[in-house]
Motif scaffolding. Structure first.
Motif, PDB file in Angstrom:
ATOM      1  N   PHE A  37       0.845  -1.197   0.000  1.00 48.12           N
ATOM      2  CA  PHE A  37       0.000   0.000   0.000  1.00 48.12           C
ATOM      3  C   PHE A  37       0.879   1.245   0.000  1.00 48.12           C
ATOM      4  CE2 PHE A  37      -2.409  -3.330   2.112  1.00 48.12           C
ATOM      5  CZ  PHE A  37      -3.652  -3.244   1.479  1.00 48.12           C
ATOM      6  N   ARG A  38       0.293   2.367  -0.433  1.00 44.19           N
ATOM      7  CA  ARG A  38       0.948   3.671  -0.333  1.00 44.19           C
ATOM      8  C   ARG A  38       0.291   4.425   0.811  1.00 44.19           C
ATOM      9  NH1 ARG A  38      -0.543   6.438  -5.152  1.00 44.19           N
ATOM     10  NH2 ARG A  38      -2.204   4.882  -5.332  1.00 44.19           N
TER      11      ARG A  38
ATOM     12  N   ARG B 231       0.242   7.788   3.598  1.00 48.26           N
ATOM     13  CA  ARG B 231       0.610   9.187   3.837  1.00 48.26           C
ATOM     14  C   ARG B 231      -0.084   9.680   5.096  1.00 48.26           C
ATOM     15  NH1 ARG B 231      -2.863  12.989  -0.185  1.00 48.26           N
ATOM     16  NH2 ARG B 231      -2.703  14.342   1.619  1.00 48.26           N
TER      17      ARG B 231
ATOM     18  N   ARG C 146       3.936  13.491   1.189  1.00 49.13           N
ATOM     19  CA  ARG C 146       4.886  12.420   0.898  1.00 49.13           C
ATOM     20  C   ARG C 146       4.254  11.065   1.209  1.00 49.13           C
ATOM     21  NH1 ARG C 146      11.089  11.847   3.258  1.00 49.13           N
ATOM     22  NH2 ARG C 146      11.643   9.981   2.052  1.00 49.13           N
ATOM     23  N   LYS C 147       4.455  10.102   0.316  1.00 48.98           N
ATOM     24  CA  LYS C 147       3.861   8.779   0.469  1.00 48.98           C
ATOM     25  C   LYS C 147       4.960   7.742   0.711  1.00 48.98           C
ATOM     26  CE  LYS C 147       0.415  10.315  -2.830  1.00 48.98           C
ATOM     27  NZ  LYS C 147      -0.089  10.191  -4.212  1.00 48.98           N
ATOM     28  N   TYR C 148       4.633   6.766   1.553  1.00 50.87           N
ATOM     29  CA  TYR C 148       5.566   5.692   1.893  1.00 50.87           C
ATOM     30  C   TYR C 148       4.944   4.353   1.507  1.00 50.87           C
ATOM     31  CZ  TYR C 148       7.778   9.283   4.794  1.00 50.87           C
ATOM     32  OH  TYR C 148       8.380  10.433   5.242  1.00 50.87           O
ATOM     33  N   GLY C 149       5.777   3.451   1.053  1.00 51.10           N
ATOM     34  CA  GLY C 149       5.305   2.120   0.728  1.00 51.10           C
ATOM     35  C   GLY C 149       5.417   1.184   1.916  1.00 51.10           C
TER      36      GLY C 149
ATOM     37  N   HIS D 171      -7.675   6.952   1.035  1.00 46.40           N
ATOM     38  CA  HIS D 171      -7.543   8.347   0.645  1.00 46.40           C
ATOM     39  C   HIS D 171      -8.683   8.772  -0.267  1.00 46.40           C
ATOM     40  CE1 HIS D 171      -6.134  11.574  -2.082  1.00 46.40           C
ATOM     41  NE2 HIS D 171      -5.664  12.078  -0.951  1.00 46.40           N
TER      42      HIS D 171
ATOM     43  N   ASN E  78      -1.808  -1.731  -3.644  1.00 46.33           N
ATOM     44  CA  ASN E  78      -1.269  -0.436  -4.073  1.00 46.33           C
ATOM     45  C   ASN E  78      -2.262   0.716  -3.881  1.00 46.33           C
ATOM     46  OD1 ASN E  78       1.100   0.880  -4.993  1.00 46.33           O
ATOM     47  ND2 ASN E  78       0.179   1.173  -7.002  1.00 46.33           N
TER      48      ASN E  78
ATOM     49  N   GLU F  75      -4.038   3.834  -2.026  1.00 45.08           N
ATOM     50  CA  GLU F  75      -3.462   4.905  -1.206  1.00 45.08           C
ATOM     51  C   GLU F  75      -4.257   5.032   0.091  1.00 45.08           C
ATOM     52  OE1 GLU F  75      -2.480   9.709  -1.419  1.00 45.08           O
ATOM     53  OE2 GLU F  75      -2.797   8.554  -3.276  1.00 45.08           O
TER      54      GLU F  75
END
Length: 277
Positions: free
Chosen positions: A6-7, A9, A15-18, A47, A64, A66
């Motif tokens: 997943f992404r 934030r 900024r996005k983190y995996g 999101h 994947n 968000e």
């Protein structure tokens, strides 16, 4: 179970983190570690629409996707929250928004998005609060120097129009289906565009009002013509609609004057009472 990525934030950041996990608890722990947030009472939501993650949803949500990590007391409503944040930025970062919109317009291909961005730039560039020439010199470009305020110029050019957003329409509709709107006080372009709007008689002046008036004068047979009724139809805003030039219908309106109002009762002079001697 297989890992799902997943992404993630934070609510206040971009900024996005995996992160990948096999279940919700594992994903929440990893998200809190990445974004330095205590795990206690923290939540994850989509999101896109703000749907809160549960154990059951974890299995159904596509990989994947968000997600937003929320601290206690924080709320996220998806795109509704994005719009609210965007609107809140208007008052403090107007120039930045205009610059960003113009940059997007230079290479934007979608007609609908281009229209939205163009309208955004136009509306944010308005200076409606300015009234004097020194406060908005661009608005006064091409206008005689004797006009010092916007009100004085607009009163001169169109005394019967009003200072506000104008949403009118054709003579036979309550409002315009095209939803044309304009505030001539906003900027120079709006002021010029305002001059293309027309004042249209609902009951037509040449085809209906004047012929009815002439007929009433000729055939009154002792009756008194109701001149106040005709005055309102000809010289006041009672019989006028402001209409965008595109929606101005030139065809016959097929509306007649109110026959009950063409004549009015004559006022009888007061009776003179003879005084007793």
């Amino acid at each position: 179970m297989a890992l799902k990525g997943f992404r993630i934030r934070r609510l206040s950041g971009h900024r996005k983190y995996g992160a990948a996990a096999t279940n919700l608890e594992d994903l929440l722990c990893k998200a809190c570690a990445l974004l330095q947030l205590p795990v206690a009472d923290a939540r994850l939501c989509l999101h896109e629409d703000g749907t809160e993650m549960t154990k059951a949803r974890f299995q159904k949500i596509p990989e994947n996707s968000e997600l937003v990590l929320l601290a206690p007391g924080e709320e996220w409503q998806g795109y509704v929250s994005e719009i609210q944040r965007f609107l809140n930025a208007f008052s403090s970062r107007t120039e930045d928004i205009v610059r960003a919109a113009r940059t997007l317009l230079s290479d934007e291909g979608s007609p609908m998005r281009r229209k939205l961005l163009s309208d955004l730039v136009h509306n944010l560039s308005e200076n409606i609060g300015a009234e004097n020439r020194v406060e908005d010199e661009k608005w006064f470009e091409g206008i005689e120097s004797r006009f010092k305020t916007k009100s004085s110029y607009l009163r001169f050019s169109c005394e019967s129009r009003i200072r506000s957003y104008m949403k009118e329409g054709p003579f036979d509709a309550e409002s315009c289906p095209g939803r044309h709107s304009i505030n001539p006080y906003g900027n120079k372009e709006s002021r010029i565009l305002f001059s293309t709007w027309n004042l249209d008689h609902v009951i037509e002046k040449k085809r209906t009002v004047l012929p009815t008036l002439a007929e009433a004068v000729q055939d009154r047979e002792g009756k008194e013509v109701n001149w106040e009724y005709f005055y309102r139809l000809l010289f006041t805003v009672d019989n006028l609609k402001l209409v965008h030039i595109v929606c101005h219908k030139k065809a016959n309106h097929n509306l007649s004057c109110d026959k009950r109002k063409v004549y009015r009762k004559r006022k009888r002079p007061p009776k003179i009472r003879k005084s007793l001697v």
